[in-house]
Design a protein around this motif. Structure first.
Motif, mmCIF file in Angstrom:
data_model
loop_
_atom_site.group_PDB
_atom_site.id
_atom_site.type_symbol
_atom_site.label_atom_id
_atom_site.label_comp_id
_atom_site.label_asym_id
_atom_site.label_seq_id
_atom_site.Cartn_x
_atom_site.Cartn_y
_atom_site.Cartn_z
ATOM 1 N N THR A 1 0.833 -1.200 0.000
ATOM 2 C CA THR A 1 0.000 0.000 0.000
ATOM 3 C C THR A 1 0.867 1.249 0.000
ATOM 4 O O THR A 1 0.635 2.189 -0.770
ATOM 5 N N LEU A 2 1.877 1.278 0.868
ATOM 6 C CA LEU A 2 2.766 2.435 0.951
ATOM 7 C C LEU A 2 3.490 2.670 -0.369
ATOM 8 O O LEU A 2 3.589 3.805 -0.849
ATOM 9 N N THR A 3 3.967 1.615 -0.987
ATOM 10 C CA THR A 3 4.738 1.731 -2.231
ATOM 11 C C THR A 3 3.878 2.209 -3.395
ATOM 12 O O THR A 3 4.288 3.081 -4.169
ATOM 13 N N GLU A 4 2.672 1.664 -3.506
ATOM 14 C CA GLU A 4 1.837 1.927 -4.677
ATOM 15 C C GLU A 4 0.913 3.127 -4.523
ATOM 16 O O GLU A 4 0.567 3.774 -5.512
ATOM 17 N N TYR A 5 0.503 3.428 -3.287
ATOM 18 C CA TYR A 5 -0.469 4.494 -3.062
ATOM 19 C C TYR A 5 0.024 5.593 -2.137
ATOM 20 O O TYR A 5 -0.622 6.639 -2.027
ATOM 21 N N GLY A 6 1.132 5.373 -1.430
ATOM 22 C CA GLY A 6 1.570 6.323 -0.420
ATOM 23 C C GLY A 6 0.777 6.142 0.860
ATOM 24 O O GLY A 6 0.057 5.159 1.044
ATOM 25 N N ASN A 7 0.915 7.095 1.757
ATOM 26 C CA ASN A 7 0.136 7.078 2.995
ATOM 27 C C ASN A 7 -1.255 7.627 2.665
ATOM 28 O O ASN A 7 -1.419 8.826 2.447
ATOM 29 N N ILE A 8 -2.240 6.754 2.631
ATOM 30 C CA ILE A 8 -3.613 7.182 2.311
ATOM 31 C C ILE A 8 -4.441 7.315 3.592
ATOM 32 O O ILE A 8 -5.655 7.071 3.608
ATOM 33 N N ALA A 9 -3.756 7.710 4.659
ATOM 34 C CA ALA A 9 -4.390 8.054 5.939
ATOM 35 C C ALA A 9 -5.268 6.904 6.454
ATOM 36 O O ALA A 9 -4.827 5.763 6.494
ATOM 37 N N SER A 10 -6.501 7.191 6.823
ATOM 38 C CA SER A 10 -7.346 6.178 7.455
ATOM 39 C C SER A 10 -7.677 5.012 6.539
ATOM 40 O O SER A 10 -8.137 3.962 6.991
ATOM 41 N N ALA A 11 -7.434 5.159 5.236
ATOM 42 C CA ALA A 11 -7.760 4.092 4.283
ATOM 43 C C ALA A 11 -6.681 3.017 4.205
ATOM 44 O O ALA A 11 -6.910 1.962 3.595
ATOM 45 N N VAL A 12 -5.510 3.255 4.815
ATOM 46 C CA VAL A 12 -4.400 2.306 4.691
ATOM 47 C C VAL A 12 -4.795 0.913 5.169
ATOM 48 O O VAL A 12 -4.547 -0.090 4.488
ATOM 49 N N VAL A 13 -5.391 0.816 6.363
ATOM 50 C CA VAL A 13 -5.699 -0.521 6.905
ATOM 51 C C VAL A 13 -6.677 -1.275 6.012
ATOM 52 O O VAL A 13 -6.602 -2.509 5.900
ATOM 53 N N PHE A 14 -7.566 -0.559 5.344
ATOM 54 C CA PHE A 14 -8.540 -1.230 4.477
ATOM 55 C C PHE A 14 -7.878 -1.731 3.195
ATOM 56 O O PHE A 14 -8.205 -2.812 2.703
ATOM 57 N N ASP A 15 -6.932 -0.960 2.663
ATOM 58 C CA ASP A 15 -6.252 -1.421 1.460
ATOM 59 C C ASP A 15 -5.342 -2.603 1.774
ATOM 60 O O ASP A 15 -5.277 -3.564 1.003
ATOM 61 N N ALA A 16 -4.642 -2.542 2.905
ATOM 62 C CA ALA A 16 -3.793 -3.665 3.293
ATOM 63 C C ALA A 16 -4.643 -4.922 3.509
ATOM 64 O O ALA A 16 -4.254 -6.029 3.102
ATOM 65 N N LEU A 17 -5.816 -4.768 4.122
ATOM 66 C CA LEU A 17 -6.699 -5.905 4.336
ATOM 67 C C LEU A 17 -7.232 -6.441 3.012
ATOM 68 O O LEU A 17 -7.343 -7.664 2.813
ATOM 69 N N ARG A 18 -7.558 -5.543 2.092
ATOM 70 C CA ARG A 18 -8.015 -5.984 0.765
ATOM 71 C C ARG A 18 -6.966 -6.865 0.098
ATOM 72 O O ARG A 18 -7.282 -7.901 -0.511
ATOM 73 N N ARG A 19 -5.713 -6.479 0.242
ATOM 74 C CA ARG A 19 -4.624 -7.261 -0.353
ATOM 75 C C ARG A 19 -4.512 -8.637 0.303
ATOM 76 O O ARG A 19 -4.193 -9.630 -0.357
ATOM 77 N N LEU A 20 -4.772 -8.700 1.616
ATOM 78 C CA LEU A 20 -4.766 -9.987 2.303
ATOM 79 C C LEU A 20 -5.869 -10.890 1.746
ATOM 80 O O LEU A 20 -5.642 -12.086 1.501
#
Length: 379
Positions: free
Chosen positions: A297-316
């Motif tokens: 998430t950090l590499t592809e989107y940067g720090n997307i604030a409160s959305a980070v945990v949801f994107d990381a979970l989506r990847r899981l």
């Protein structure tokens, strides 16, 4: 137990690369003594690209707070519905099944909250509870998960929709040239995310325990200065070191649940920057590879604030490697300095599991039949 289902995440069409970020920073802030340090820090973030709602030329201009907030309203209303519809499908529920909407954002301001517009525009029930969270910054995603869990404990059959809309690029301040501000200009990206927490049923993380922790006397380490031009991001140089005091808090929560924090099956961590992940790896005794979804998430989107945990979970979810009973940790960090944490085990809905097994079996049978037909044709 309530279940955090697969999130849906969307990023804007405009893309800015690391090279473009360094170029505009060097051009816009040329001659500033702190620029070389800021450029070095931006290079070390590991962010290869970010997505933003406006072309970079428009982002670099500042038309005023009123105009910026109008863009926030327009873009949030344009982008949230499709993401929400996808999240509802992922959870196997409809708008009529949602009992509460938690809306989190720290990058624009609307009153009434966007929840009121969503209820009217998308057909949610008029009795749907509205829970907007505006001032927890990057920690708000994990906080929303925890408050959804708490809601479902009170109402065991309820379903809670979480919506995160973070348009960080709209907070860019061209006159701010402190190291913290310049670093944030190369770190934050825009995204919209949504997820459903189901009171019963569903596939995903069965939420079992949560906690919050505030590091005493650090409330001015991450903050907004609210001025006539809008929100001015302020970042203390001590922030990167906050995982050392927070790691024992994470360990304590997991230990209290009877698990070993260094031996979980998955970790969904807010990736505010690379040092957060490297320090947690060190202090928790976790292989850095276990944070691969947050790194991505950090590499592809940067720090997307409160959305980070949801994107990381989506990847899981997309990795599709979790078995029922797998144990894990979700954690977000933000202003305060605040940590929001949850532990839970992976659960698979019986109906969904049987449907998936049947689908895979049918696909295997179809492939086998096609292969056999091909072999006969060749012979």
């Amino acid at each position: 137990m309530s279940t955090l289902c697969k999130p849906s995440v969307s990023v804007p069409e405009q893309v800015i690369t690391m090279e473009e970020t360094l170029d505009f920073a060097a051009r816009v802030h040329a001659g500033k003594p702190q620029l070389p340090l800021a450029l070095r820090l931006i290079r070390n973030t590991g962010v290869l690209k970010r997505h933003i709602v406006q072309p970079i030329e428009e982002t670099l201009r500042h038309p005023g707070l009123e105009a910026r907030n109008r863009v926030y309203e327009i873009e949030s209303k344009k982008r949230c519905p499709a993401v929400i519809e996808s999240a509802l499908r992922n959870a196997g529920v409809g708008v009529g099944d949602i009992d509460a909407i938690i809306y989190v954002s720290c990058t624009g301001f609307l009153m009434p909250s966007l929840t009121a517009w969503l209820i009217n525009a998308m057909g949610f029930r008029s009795g749907t509870r509205q829970i907007p969270i505006a001032q927890l910054g990057c920690a708000a995603g994990a906080a929303a998960i925890n408050r959804a869990h708490d809601f479902c404990l009170a109402y065991p059959e309820a379903n809670v929709l979480i919506v995160s809309c973070e348009l960080c690029s709209l907070c860019y301040q061209p006159t701010d040239d402190g190291v913290g501000s310049l670093l944030s200009d190369g770190l934050f990206g825009d995204a919209v995310a949504a997820a459903v927490v189901r009171g019963s049923g569903g596939t995903g993380i069965s939420l079992e325990r949560n906690g919050s922790y505030l590091i005493p006397h650090t409330e001015d380490w991450i903050s907004y200065a609210v001025r006539s031009t809008g929100f001015h991001f302020q970042l203390d140089r001590r922030v990167p070191g906050t995982m050392e005091p927070l790691a024992p808090v994470l360990r304590e929560l997991v230990t209290a649940h009877g698990w070993d924090v260094g031996n979980l099956d998955y970790y969904i961590i807010h990736a505010g920057g690379p040092r957060i992940l490297s320090d947690l790896s060190k202090y928790l005794g976790v292989d850095l590879a276990m944070f691969r979804h947050s790194w991505a998430t950090l590499t592809e989107y940067g720090n997307i604030a409160s959305a980070v945990v949801f994107d990381a979970l989506r990847r899981l979810f997309d990795e599709d490697t979790m078995l029922s009973g797998a144990t894990g940790l979700v954690a977000g960090f933000g202003p305060g300095i605040t940590a929001e944490m949850a532990v839970g085990s992976w659960t698979t809905d019986d109906f969904e599991r049987d449907l998936l097994a049947a689908t895979r079996a049918a696909a295997t049978a179809t492939t086998a039949t096609a292969t056999a037909a091909t072999e006969r044709a060749i012979v």
